[in-house]
Design an enzyme around this catalytic site. Structure first.
Site, PDB file in Angstrom:
ATOM      1  N   ASP A  50     139.285  82.553 111.138  1.00 34.66           N
ATOM      2  CA  ASP A  50     139.954  83.325 110.089  1.00 34.66           C
ATOM      3  C   ASP A  50     139.842  84.797 110.494  1.00 34.66           C
ATOM      4  OD1 ASP A  50     141.259  84.209 107.880  1.00 34.66           O
ATOM      5  OD2 ASP A  50     140.054  83.088 106.438  1.00 34.66           O
TER       6      ASP A  50
HETATM    7  C1  BGC Z   1     142.827  84.780 105.055  1.00 36.05           C
HETATM    8  C2  BGC Z   1     143.670  83.765 105.807  1.00 36.05           C
HETATM    9  C3  BGC Z   1     144.885  84.467 106.339  1.00 36.05           C
HETATM   10  C4  BGC Z   1     144.447  85.596 107.250  1.00 36.05           C
HETATM   11  C5  BGC Z   1     145.592  86.364 107.879  1.00 36.05           C
HETATM   12  C6  BGC Z   1     142.536  86.011 105.870  1.00 36.05           C
HETATM   13  O1  BGC Z   1     141.973  86.998 105.089  1.00 36.05           O
HETATM   14  O2  BGC Z   1     141.635  84.173 104.642  1.00 36.05           O
HETATM   15  O3  BGC Z   1     144.032  82.713 104.965  1.00 36.05           O
HETATM   16  O4  BGC Z   1     145.742  83.562 106.973  1.00 36.05           O
HETATM   17  O5  BGC Z   1     143.686  86.520 106.478  1.00 36.05           O
HETATM   18  O6  BGC Z   1     146.214  87.168 106.959  1.00 36.05           O
END
Ligand code: BGC
Length: 912
Positions: free
Chosen positions: A854
């Site tokens: 993530d």
């Molecule tokens: C989130 C993800 C997301 C990623 C990219 C993170 O903060 O938890 O779900 O895809 O950011 O934006």
């Protein structure tokens, strides 16, 4: 917005502005916006409908109340948002229906709400409205977002005082009927529905950009509601099993309810149904259905059921047939009800019937024995006894209709698995008889010590901390040079601590040189307190104002400290505004010159140049690999370590609002895949508008896998249309507790439904050459302190609940990517979790795709690669990998393994 969020967003905006192409103008794919309206309406759930208050009838004079009609919420915030060209709220949709002659609307009240959405009506106004109208429609709207959980209080889970006052007055005003629309992303309190004698209630979710018209379609009966709840709506938050522990600790959550999540808990421990208002699987229709002529048999190791669904009401409609089972309690203890299969009818005309087949493998009813209570430790098994099969149109309805019994005379092991993911600090868990089982607790070993050389300069990466406290955190970023890295941010106030554990071979005086970025206009005279084994060092760390950004690091003046021999705890504590830290160097004072000359890890040349220089050969280019995938080993072998390091980290996006690229190794012609956020649609940046779909929970409430697959296909076409390649969706964490701030991005409290819906989405998207990323693996069920909180759960809860949906989607639909989660799982960062990513995901489920982190997670890049997390997003940490390679902590084949998976992913997309 919190300061750190502002800072990260600021950086992203700068980057996107620098790189974005201004000619790009994203657009929805033709027809998608209209499709989103149909998809939203298909998921809406009619919770209550006394005296057929809905659909609205000709002659109903409707007055719409509540600011939600104007401030209608189309979707949640954060990555689950989408930039749209327009969104139609409920009031606009009501005006449109009026213009079409379908609705008698109190336009005076509507105009008043348009002008004063937040102001309360006077008694006089309400009396006038009552004279003009006989139906009151109340709209309740709620939103939530990632990074934070919802509040249990007024204005979120509970009604706000003004809403309560309004409902009380509507109840007294004598309207012929009062109808409520719940424009909410998740569960809210519903006690007021009976308290204020609401006649009909529609759960409308966060229905996307065409949400207003979709609600109107259902209210007017143009669409007959056929959605079913994907969660149990209890009488209070306290009734849910996770209530006590959900927010109790900052740094961990104990999943003591174990496998008893959602209806599994209520069906087992609340047989009198006092705790539930609207059960899992519940949803009414404007017509009536009967289930009859069912048959059930066992065929080839599966339970095969057939049932006839007949529409015996007066309107066309669709019904969802649900099959559940209750396993014998045996030694393991089982929930009183578990979903086994489901299917949705076509649109049945009045009087029409459809035969619905349902089928599921007997082995699906197996439980996982993590403690060996059955005598078969780490196995999935079916204990002896009666497995009762139930059929119905909701979990409650089904529980009253047993249609079959599968009897087993003896225990059968269906799968021998492993003891992966055993909890180390979960003290106890709930058993089916209501008692708690004590579990062995083994506190994790202390983090390893970092050796300090007595005769050289030692470099310690800031992210190699043993603990961060007081609000320090780790950050990843793109460097303008195209490099990327991470740092510990101690900024911006006093009391933030970074603790490092060192192993010092020879005690004595050492120099410590920090590499920091102040990013402030002013120099900092005294930034940090340094303590060694609790003893304060007499030093002053000064940080001049660094030019440019907060991640443009410089070497600060060395300071002298005393390090005793042996294990040492070095503690850096901010005194006020403090520079970000990238790494620090330590050397005995005699090695001052060496320390001053020490300048990071050497950056090797790209393999293309090496090919040319060393072998004089022609490199295998990516275009050739595309024609001959069997050249993959050769292709990877020619890459330098630097090339591999480039591949296993994300890079800047090329589209506005894109979330970063993967690949882009230009020297070898490797294209860059553009990742983009979801799950609400193709999420791009400001000005790039696309379709916003209903939120995930609403979509899943359709219980319609064909519909979800079609939505997936539509999303993929829109992604292709806009030149982006890899979707960061679907989100499929379990709805463990109603207050999780991201539940709106996820499907359900049930893993089977979650897995089947996700699999349908994956099939729809990937059929069109766009990749998906199942997220967030796993047990990411709370937003509070999401980067550092440890989800502590049993191996059984992991396998039966929290991993199960992922397992179904992986096995049935072969997703190209998976995103590991921010949280720790039983004390281990999920991105560093070898048991999860290699043992279970690849070893047991045969996943062959790419695992990515993530965005800006907290774990260390070399450990991630070793564990099977192939790429760090949105940026890798090259220095960390160079050091690990140089010191033998990471082997080149491990990097190559991830690089091959990433290249295979790029090949799959067909990207040129
Ligand atoms: C989130 C993800 C997301 C990623 C990219 C993170 O903060 O938890 O779900 O895809 O950011 O934006």
């Amino acid at each position: 917005m919190k300061q750190w969020m502002r800072r990260i967003c600021g950086a992203m905006v700068i980057l996107t502005f620098c790189r974005a192409s201004f000619e790009l103008a994203a657009e929805p794919y033709p027809g998608n916006e209209q499709f989103s309206r149909r998809a939203a309406a298909e998921g809406m759930v009619l919770l209550k409908n006394e005296n057929r208050a809905l659909p609205l009838q000709e002659g109903d004079r409707v007055a719409i109340f509540g600011s939600g009609q104007v401030d209608f919420v189309r979707g949640g915030l954060g990555s689950g948002d989408v930039t749209v060209a327009y969104a139609t709220n409920l009031l606009q949709a009501a005006f449109a229906a009026r213009a079409e002659g379908r609705l008698q609307l109190d336009t005076a009240l509507a105009q008043w709400y348009l002008a004063n959405p937040a102001v309360e009506l006077t008694d006089g106004q309400l009396a006038e409205v009552r004279q003009r109208s006989d139906v009151a429609l109340f709209v309740l709207s709620r939103n939530s977002h990632e990074g934070d959980d919802r509040s249990p209080g007024e204005g979120d889970y509970q009604l706000a005082p003004a809403e309560r006052r309004l409902l009380e007055r509507l109840a007294k005003a004598g309207f012929r009927k009062v109808i409520a629309v719940l424009n909410v992303g998740g569960i809210v309190d519903t006690n007021w529905i009976d308290e204020y004698r609401i006649d009909a209630v529609l759960f409308a979710g966060l229905p996307g950009m065409e949400g207003g018209p979709a609600v109107m379609d259902v209210l007017l009966g143009l669409v007959n509601p056929s959605g079913k709840l994907t969660d149990s709506w209890a009488v209070s938050l306290a009734a849910y099993p996770g209530a006590d522990g959900f927010a109790a600790s900052d740094d961990h959550v104990d999943y003591t309810e174990d496998i008893f999540v959602g209806y599994r808990y209520f069906a087992t421990f609340d047989p009198a149904r006092r705790l539930i208002r609207y059960p899992f699987g519940h949803g009414l229709s404007y017509t009536e259905f009967v289930l009859d002529d069912w048959s059930a048999a066992e065929e080839d190791g599966a339970i095969a059921v057939e049932v006839t669904v007949r529409n015996c009401g007066g309107l066309p409609g669709r019904e969802v047939v649900q099959l559940y089972f209750a396993a014998p309690s045996g030694r393991l203890g089982r929930p009183a009800l578990e979903l086994a299969a489901f299917a949705k009818t076509k649109l049945l005309a009045p009087g029409e019937a459809e035969k619905i087949p349902l089928r599921f493998p007997v082995a699906q009813m197996a439980a996982y024995d993590d403690q060996g209570h059955s005598g078969h430790r780490h196995c999935r098994l079916l204990e002896a006894g009666d497995y009762r099969i139930y059929l119905g149109s909701s979990s409650w309805d089904a529980a009253a209709r047993q249609i079959y019994c599968h009897r087993r005379e003896s225990l059968a092991v269906t799968e021998q698995l492993t003891g992966y993911l055993a909890p180390k600090e979960l003290p106890e868990r709930l058993l089916a008889d209501g008692t708690m089982e004590q579990l062995p607790v083994q506190p994790p070993p202390p983090p390893p010590c970092l050796p300090v050389r007595p005769d050289d300069c030692t470099r310690v990466e800031a992210e190699d901390y043993a603990a961060l406290t007081g609000g320090s955190w780790l950050e990843y970023f793109y460097r303008p040079s195209g490099e990327s890295g991470c740092c510990v941010a101690g900024w911006p106030d006093a009391g933030r601590k970074m603790i490092y554990r060192l192993e010092v071979a020879e005690g004595g005086r050492y120099l410590l040189r920090l590499r920091g970025a102040n990013g402030n206009a002013e120099p900092i005279a005294d930034a940090l307190e340094i303590a060694v084994n609790g003893r304060l060092q007499n030093v002053t760390v000064a940080s001049p104002a660094t030019p440019g950004q907060w991640h443009e690091f410089i070497d600060l003046e060395p300071v002298e400290i005393e390090l005793p021999a042996g294990r040492v705890e070095l503690q850096l504590t901010t005194k006020g505004y403090c520079p970000n830290l990238d790494y620090f160097l330590i050397a005995p004072t005699a090695y001052r010159e060496k320390l001053l000359a020490c300048a990071g890890w050497p950056v090797a040349a790209s393999g293309v140049r090496r090919q040319a220089q060393e072998r004089g050969g022609r490199p295998v280019m990516f275009a050739e690999l595309r024609q001959k995938p069997e050249l993959l080993d050769e292709f990877v072998a020619q890459l330098s370590d630097e090339d591999l390091i480039w591949l296993v980290g994300g890079h800047e996006p090329n589209v506005w609002g894109g979330t970063g690229t993967i690949g882009g190794l230009e020297a070898f012609g490797v294209p860059a895949l553009e990742t983009f956020d979801g799950p609400a649609g193709v999420r791009l940046g400001r000005g790039l508008t696309t379709t916003q779909w209903p939120n995930s929970t609403l979509l899943a409430s359709s219980w319609d896998v064909a519909l979800v697959e079609a939505v997936g296909a539509a999303v993929a076409k829109e992604a292709k249309y806009n030149g982006v390649d890899l979707w960061l969706a679907p989100g499929m964490n379990i709805h463990r507790f109603p207050l999780c701030g991201r539940n709106f991005e996820y499907y359900s409290e049930d893993p089977l439904l979650t897995g089947k819906i996700a699999a349908a989405m994956v099939r729809g998207v990937q059929r069109h050459g766009i990749g998906v990323t199942l997220k967030h693996l796993a047990a990411n069920n709370r937003e509070k302190n999401r980067l550092r909180a440890d989800s502590r759960l049993s191996g059984r809860a992991a396998r039966e609940i929290y991993l199960r949906g992922f397992e179904i989607a992986v096995k049935e639909a072969e997703p190209w990517c998976i995103m590991s989660s921010y949280n720790l799982l039983n004390g281990v960062e999920t991105a560093e979790n070898d048991e999860l990513l290699t043992g279970i995901l690849r070893g047991e489920w045969d996943f062959t795709g790419v695992v990515m982190t993530d965005w800006g997670n907290n774990s260390r890049h070399d450990r991630e690669i070793k564990a099977g997390n192939d790429i760090k997003m949105p940026a890798g940490v090259p220095d960390c990998l160079r050091a690990a390679l140089a010191e033998g902590r990471l082997a080149r084949p491990e990097l190559e393994r991830s690089a091959k998976r990433i290249l295979t992913l790029i090949l799959k997309t067909g990207k040129e």
